[in-house]
Write an enzyme that holds these catalytic residues in place. Structure first.
Site, short mmCIF file in Angstrom:
data_model
loop_
_atom_site.label_atom_id
_atom_site.label_comp_id
_atom_site.label_asym_id
_atom_site.label_seq_id
_atom_site.Cartn_x
_atom_site.Cartn_y
_atom_site.Cartn_z
N ASN A 69 0.79 -1.35 0.06
CA ASN A 69 -0.02 0.07 -0.05
C ASN A 69 0.80 1.20 -0.05
O ASN A 69 1.35 1.52 0.94
CB ASN A 69 -0.65 -0.16 1.21
CG ASN A 69 -1.72 1.38 1.24
OD1 ASN A 69 -1.80 2.12 0.40
ND2 ASN A 69 -2.39 1.26 2.52
N TRP A 70 1.11 1.74 -1.13
CA TRP A 70 1.95 2.96 -1.43
C TRP A 70 1.43 4.37 -0.62
O TRP A 70 2.02 5.15 -0.36
CB TRP A 70 2.20 3.31 -2.84
CG TRP A 70 3.06 2.22 -3.50
CD1 TRP A 70 3.67 1.29 -3.18
CD2 TRP A 70 3.57 2.45 -4.67
NE1 TRP A 70 3.97 0.29 -3.92
CE2 TRP A 70 4.40 1.15 -5.01
CE3 TRP A 70 3.61 3.20 -5.94
CZ2 TRP A 70 5.01 0.87 -6.36
CZ3 TRP A 70 4.13 3.02 -6.96
CH2 TRP A 70 4.84 1.83 -7.26
N LYS A 71 -0.02 4.06 -0.29
CA LYS A 71 -0.70 5.48 0.32
C LYS A 71 -0.56 6.66 -0.87
O LYS A 71 -0.33 6.47 -1.92
CB LYS A 71 -0.03 5.54 1.57
CG LYS A 71 -0.07 4.27 2.46
CD LYS A 71 0.05 4.76 3.98
CE LYS A 71 0.11 3.37 4.69
NZ LYS A 71 0.08 3.53 5.99
N HIS A 87 -9.55 0.92 4.77
CA HIS A 87 -8.39 1.25 5.64
C HIS A 87 -8.54 2.23 6.61
O HIS A 87 -9.56 3.20 6.63
CB HIS A 87 -7.23 1.83 4.89
CG HIS A 87 -5.81 1.72 5.16
ND1 HIS A 87 -5.27 2.70 6.35
CD2 HIS A 87 -4.89 0.98 4.99
CE1 HIS A 87 -4.36 2.60 6.45
NE2 HIS A 87 -3.80 1.43 5.96
N GLU A 90 -6.96 4.67 7.56
CA GLU A 90 -6.75 6.05 7.50
C GLU A 90 -7.91 6.70 6.84
O GLU A 90 -8.20 7.75 6.75
CB GLU A 90 -5.38 6.18 6.66
CG GLU A 90 -4.07 5.89 7.43
CD GLU A 90 -2.89 5.35 6.70
OE1 GLU A 90 -2.79 5.39 5.55
OE2 GLU A 90 -1.88 4.73 7.53
N GLU A 120 -5.58 -5.02 10.45
CA GLU A 120 -4.63 -4.01 10.64
C GLU A 120 -4.80 -3.21 12.02
O GLU A 120 -5.81 -2.27 12.15
CB GLU A 120 -4.59 -3.01 9.52
CG GLU A 120 -4.34 -3.76 8.22
CD GLU A 120 -3.67 -2.70 7.28
OE1 GLU A 120 -2.54 -3.07 6.90
OE2 GLU A 120 -4.15 -1.63 7.13
N GLY A 137 2.51 1.98 10.86
CA GLY A 137 3.51 3.00 10.79
C GLY A 137 4.19 3.50 12.20
O GLY A 137 5.04 4.33 12.17
N SER A 197 3.39 -2.39 10.54
CA SER A 197 4.84 -2.40 10.88
C SER A 197 5.46 -3.76 10.17
O SER A 197 6.11 -4.21 11.03
CB SER A 197 4.93 -2.21 12.12
OG SER A 197 4.61 -0.74 12.42
N GLY A 225 2.75 -1.27 4.38
CA GLY A 225 2.78 0.15 3.92
C GLY A 225 4.25 0.64 3.75
O GLY A 225 4.72 0.54 2.66
N GLY A 226 4.81 1.21 4.99
CA GLY A 226 6.12 1.98 4.52
C GLY A 226 7.15 0.94 3.88
O GLY A 226 7.83 1.45 3.09
C1 PEP Z 1 -0.91 0.18 6.16
O1 PEP Z 1 -1.17 1.40 6.15
O2 PEP Z 1 -1.79 -0.69 5.58
C2 PEP Z 1 0.33 -0.42 6.88
C3 PEP Z 1 0.37 -1.69 7.39
O3 PEP Z 1 1.27 0.54 7.16
P1 PEP Z 1 2.94 0.09 7.92
O4 PEP Z 1 3.09 -1.14 7.08
O5 PEP Z 1 3.63 1.16 7.29
O6 PEP Z 1 2.62 0.02 9.24
#
Ligand code: PEP
Length: 247
Positions: free
Chosen positions: A8-10, A95, A97, A165, A171, A209, A230-231
């Site tokens: 997920n590049w957001k 999600h 967010e 999640e 994050g 994470s 994500g990241g």
């Molecule tokens: C996400 O936003 O779906 C996510 C899992 O982010 P991260 O891996 O950065 O925690």
């Protein structure tokens, strides 16, 4: 079950870096076949470019959200049919967010899942508790409520994946204990029984994470059928390392 590793590049990626990332992953996938499915979910502005960059590779393409309608007067929105038309096979929905930034409710997310299904996309439905809810012992109740409220009745197992999640793990570099993830995933699997045929065929992803250093342990947990990343999905070597542990 074959695992799904989704990136997920957001709201990250201008054309040059998004293309470099996609091309590098496609190059690696061509050289070393993976035993998992690999999905890239770039921002909508890069869908077509990333689709072209990974053409001929096994990498799949997904959107990060869609509207409840397939077309119409909805300025700024993107429909499931448009995602499909742009080459997507998947779409992330619900999600945290979006639940927070855009006040998305379970009812709205449910309508989006129906739109994704109708357009032929696999929906990745995100559920998860806040730190406060976990501390209050309400994690299972929260994911049950989100699942019940946002999963349409007429879904086939292949049309949906559920991503657990925990909001507090996104994050932050923090993850739940393996036993806590196992408990939530077993609970989700049980909750799917009676909601759709073949509940054992629904992929249950863990997200929050996930990094190269913890992916092997996380992906080995019972009922963890993949990861939503994500990241770490923004760094080709990291995302690739995670994908290899899922193979
Ligand atoms: C996400 O936003 O779906 C996510 C899992 O982010 P991260 O891996 O950065 O925690």
């Amino acid at each position: 079950m074959r695992k799904l590793i989704a990136g997920n590049w957001k709201m990250n990626g201008l054309r040059a870096d998004g293309l470099a990332l996609a091309r590098e992953l496609a190059r690696r996938a061509a050289a070393t076949p993976l035993a998992c499915d690999l999905l890239l979910c770039p921002p909508a502005t890069l869908l077509a470019a990333v689709r072209d960059a990974v053409a001929g590779s096994p990498l799949q393409l997904g959107g990060q959200d869609c509207h409840t309608r397939q077309h119409g007067a909805h300025t700024g929105d993107v429909s499931a049919a448009m995602l499909r038309d742009a080459g997507c096979s998947h779409v992330i929905l619900g999600h945290s967010e979006r639940r927070i930034d855009h006040h998305e409710t379970d009812a709205l997310i449910r309508a989006k899942l129906a739109a994704a299904r109708d357009a032929g996309l696999v929906a990745i439905l995100c559920v998860g508790e806040t730190a406060q809810e976990r501390d209050a012992g309400r994690a299972l109740d929260i994911v049950s409520r989100q699942l019940a409220g946002s999963l349409p009745d007429e879904m086939s197992a292949g049309a949906v994946a559920i991503a657990y999640e925990p909001v507090w793990a996104i994050g932050t570099g923090r993850t739940p204990k393996a036993a806590e993830i196992a408990q939530v995933h077993a609970h989700l699997r049980a909750e799917l029984k009676g909601r759709l045929a073949a509940p054992e065929a629904v992929r249950l992803l863990y997200g929050g994470s996930v990094k190269p250093g913890n992916a092997r342990e996380l992906l080995a947990i019972a009922n963890v059928d993949g990861a939503l990343v994500g990241g770490a999905s923004l760094v080709a070597a990291d995302f690739w390392a995670i994908a290899q542990t899922g193979s």
